[in-house]
Enzyme design. Structure first.
Site, PDB file in Angstrom:
ATOM      1  CE1 TYR A 157      -3.769 -13.444   2.872  1.00  0.00           C
ATOM      2  CE2 TYR A 157      -2.389 -15.075   1.762  1.00  0.00           C
ATOM      3  CZ  TYR A 157      -2.765 -13.757   1.967  1.00  0.00           C
ATOM      4  OH  TYR A 157      -2.131 -12.749   1.255  1.00  0.00           O
ATOM      5  N   GLY A 195       0.816  -1.206   0.000  1.00  0.00           N
ATOM      6  CA  GLY A 195       0.000   0.000   0.000  1.00  0.00           C
ATOM      7  C   GLY A 195       0.850   1.256   0.000  1.00  0.00           C
TER       8      GLY A 195
END
Length: 248
Positions: free
Chosen positions: A149, A19
């Site tokens: 996940y 990010g």
């Protein structure tokens, strides 16, 4: 060349790793960038370093997603680029021994949170906007001890493709980037010690044809590519896998 002049981008989980690297690339290309994260100090520190706008918001909490959307609309108007990046690995373990707490935690952030981030932001996306989800190459692998996940990312890919079909009439493109092993903090956040991490890195490199682990910058460049209406205007519902050939 400032590709994203006069564009507003929102990057969830933008205070570290992929990010952060993506926010940095977007800013270098002229975009105004809002980054979000759960930890106020970390988000504000990253925003100051980057020249970004910080918002404290937990993608796992619907009320905070709603507040984020409301504040972004009120202060900045429409959004041109939405990178839904925030995510966690959770704890590794077999299906037999998995806890409901871990399952709920991972799904709340990786799937439910990502889903409703898109849902809430759709009304304030400009026509012709770009949405990119951070998925993972594990969405199409079935390795032991990573069921939750893997499932969260497989579900994310399904929603991204449905969203691409739904939003196509507004020329909003929805795509996915799916990294393989990448040098970020996420594995250490999974509670692994240094010796385990070192062994895991060696094992992962042995599984990758290019014999190296990717970087956040590798993934960020793919997000930039997909967000560029000049070069990726005919791409939607597409997954770019960035894993050095690991799934070959």
């Amino acid at each position: 060349m400032n590709t994203f002049n006069n564009k507003l981008a929102v990057v969830t989980g933008g205070n570290s790793g992929i990010g952060y690297a993506t926010a940095k690339e977007l800013i270098s290309e002229g975009a105004k960038v809002i980054i979000t994260g759960r930890r106020k100090e970390a988000v504000e520190k990253a925003a100051e370093e980057l020249g970004a706008i910080p918002f404290v918001a937990d993608q796992g909490k619907l009320e905070e997603i709603e507040s984020l959307k409301t504040e972004v609309e009120k202060q900045y108007g429409k959004v041109d680029i939405l990178f839904i990046n925030a995510g966690i690995t959770g704890n590794l373990g077999s299906i037999e021994n998995m806890t409901a707490e871990n399952f709920d935690n991972v799904m709340n952030i990786n799937f439910r949170g990502a889903y409703f981030t898109l849902s809430k932001f759709i009304p304030i996306l400009n026509d012709g906007a770009s949405v990119v989800f951070l998925s993972s190459n594990v969405a199409t692998t079935y390795r032991p001890n990573s069921s939750v996940y893997q499932s969260s990312k497989a579900a994310l890919n399904s929603i991204a493709k449905t969203a691409a079909a739904e939003l196509a009439p507004r020329k909003i493109r929805v795509n996915m980037v799916s990294p393989g092993p990448t040098k970020t903090e996420i594995m250490s956040k999974a509670g692994l010690d240094e010796a385990t991490l070192s062994g895991l890195n060696e094992w992962m490199i042995s599984q990758i044809p290019l014999k190296k682990i990717g970087t956040s910058e590798d993934v960020a460049k793919a997000v930039i590519y997909l967000s560029d209406n000049n070069i990726a205007s005919f791409m939607t519902g597409t997954e770019i896998i960035i894993d050095g050939g690991m799934i070959l």
